[in-house]
Design a protein around this motif. Structure first.
Motif: not given
Ligand code: ADP
Ligand code: ASP
Ligand code: MG
Length: 411
Positions: A104-105, A112, A114-115, A140
């Motif tokens: 995530t971020d 969120r 992200v991957e 993160d």
């Protein structure tokens, strides 16, 4: 052999008995020859209890530590579920979000995805094991910090995992039979919807229908993963959320939201740049605004009102007061006791008169509308919180969304 992703909510894993029932279903699905990935929420009201606990220690707890604390809830349920599945002779392994490769971020509390690398998930599936992932959490990768996606985030974990692993669909098991035309806890004759489009479900979820987190619906739409919302207590079909639906109701349902409050900056001088001066510092502070209303100026000044989540309302008030002073505005008022009722339906685009009917229905009930906002398929009104349930019931009845109305149509 297909891959099935199942998500179980807090009530569904709320006690050892319920975890046993969930494990039966998981073992059965695995026994049918499917690869199974399960996403679990924290047991029962654990997340709420942990939030309360933190607030007794610190009135505004550091966000990083909140994420460390809240992710413990899902860690408990995922380990217990894995044990329950193992007890049934089916190999199972639990993973935290970080172990599952949910990247995530860095935004603690509202991260969120992200991957999703999912390396260990794929390895465990290849070994024939059921994988159980703690919902709502990720990591993160830059700062190597544990993050959470926000309330209801396990739904987003599940749909994102389904997309990343190429599942055909995602099953969301919960404590109601599906998505209803309104919250069945408020409207007893609310009707279960068989199929609803991503666009309508997104509006319902964003307007407060907590049965699905809106970001889960966004993932579903972006990656075209149909979502089956259903009860964990029996086998009946629930609601399919998907791209194209057979049903095309003019109005899908009524949603409500109690999580926001209203701020008004009074008598702001009316000249270019004033709205930017009010909203830029709020944006910089990361406050998510929902509705914004600015009236026509009289005598060179106007009121600007907006709504923001109650959780950030103290910060919003402080910022708005500083801006009001700098602009020479009269002052700032905050109303915490408000609620938002929304009518959602793709058909309202082509049916005139829907908005007028919403307003006349609320007026007939003696409910004052404080703010209005619309999208092409939604009309939302802010009303006094004490009248919110009445507003939901009145609109649900006026648009004939309930069981009785349905029976009349089909008879
Ligand atoms: P879970 O713990 O399974 O994620 P939630 O409490 O997050 O469950 O979501 C299910 C709840 O959502 C239901 O118990 C119901 O009260 C509420 N809800 C709100 N709006 C709706 C709706 N339109 N249809 C169904 N349930 C709704
Ligand atoms: N346990 C978290 C919550 O209560 C996440 C979830 O259940 O989806 O918000
Ligand atoms: Mg939920």
């Amino acid at each position: 052999m297909s891959l099935i992703v199942q998500k179980y909510g807090g009530t569904s894993v709320g006690s050892p008995d319920r975890i046993d029932r969930v494990a039966d279903r998981i073992a059965e699905t695995s026994g049918d020859g499917h690869d199974v990935v399960v996403v679990v929420s924290a047991m029962g009201k654990t997340t709420d209890d942990l939030i309360d606990l933190a607030e007794t220690i610190h009135p505004d707890p550091p966000k990083r530590e909140m994420d460390m604390l809240l992710t413990a809830g899902e860690r408990i349920s995922m380990a217990l579920c894995a044990m329950a599945v193992e007890k049934r002779g089916v190999g199972a392994v639990s993973f935290t979000g970080s172990q599952a490769g949910i990247l995530t971020d860095a935004s603690h509390g509202s991260a969120r995805i992200v991957e999703i690398t999912g390396t260990r998930v794929k390895e465990a599936l290849a070994e024939g094991r059921v994988v159980i992932i703690g919902g709502m959490q990720g990591v993160d990768p830059l700062k190597k910090e544990v993050t959470t996606l926000g309330r209801g985030g396990s739904d987003a974990t599940a749909v994102a995992v389904a997309a990343a692993l190429g599942a055909d669909a995602c099953e969301i098991y919960t404590d109601v039979d599906g998505v209803y035309t309104a919250d069945p806890r408020i409207v007893p004759d609310a009707r279960k919807i068989d199929e609803i489009s991503f666009a309508e479900m997104l509006e319902m979820a964003a307007a407060g229908a907590g049965v699905l987190m809106s970001r889960a619906v966004e993932f579903g739409r972006r990656f075209n993963i149909p979502i089956h919302v259903r009860s964990s207590f029996h086998d009946r079909t629930g609601t399919w959320v998907k791209e194209n639906t057979m049903e095309q109701a003019v109005i899908s349902g009524v949603a409500h939201d109690r999580s926001e409050a209203k701020v008004t900056v009074r008598s702001v001088p009316d000249h270019p740049g004033v709205a930017a001066a009010v909203f830029e510092p709020l944006a910089e502070a990361g406050i998510n605004l929902d509705m914004i209303v600015q009236n026509i100026a009289r005598d060179g000044s106007t009121d600007i009102s907006f709504t923001a989540p109650i959780s950030s309302i103290d910060k919003a008030e402080t910022i708005a007061k500083a801006t009001a002073e700098a602009l020479g505005a009269e002052g700032v008022s905050v109303e915490r006791g408000v609620g938002k009722v929304s009518l959602v339906g793709a058909g309202m685009k082509s049916h005139p008169g829907v908005a007028a009917k919403v307003f006349s229905t609320l007026s007939d009930e003696g409910i004052n509308i404080e703010m209005i906002s619309t999208s092409t398929i939604r009309i939302s009104c802010v009303v006094d919180a004490t009248r919110l349930d009445d507003a939901v019931k009145a609109l649900h009845a006026a648009f004939e969304l309930g069981e009785a109305a349905e029976e009349v149509v089909t008879a």
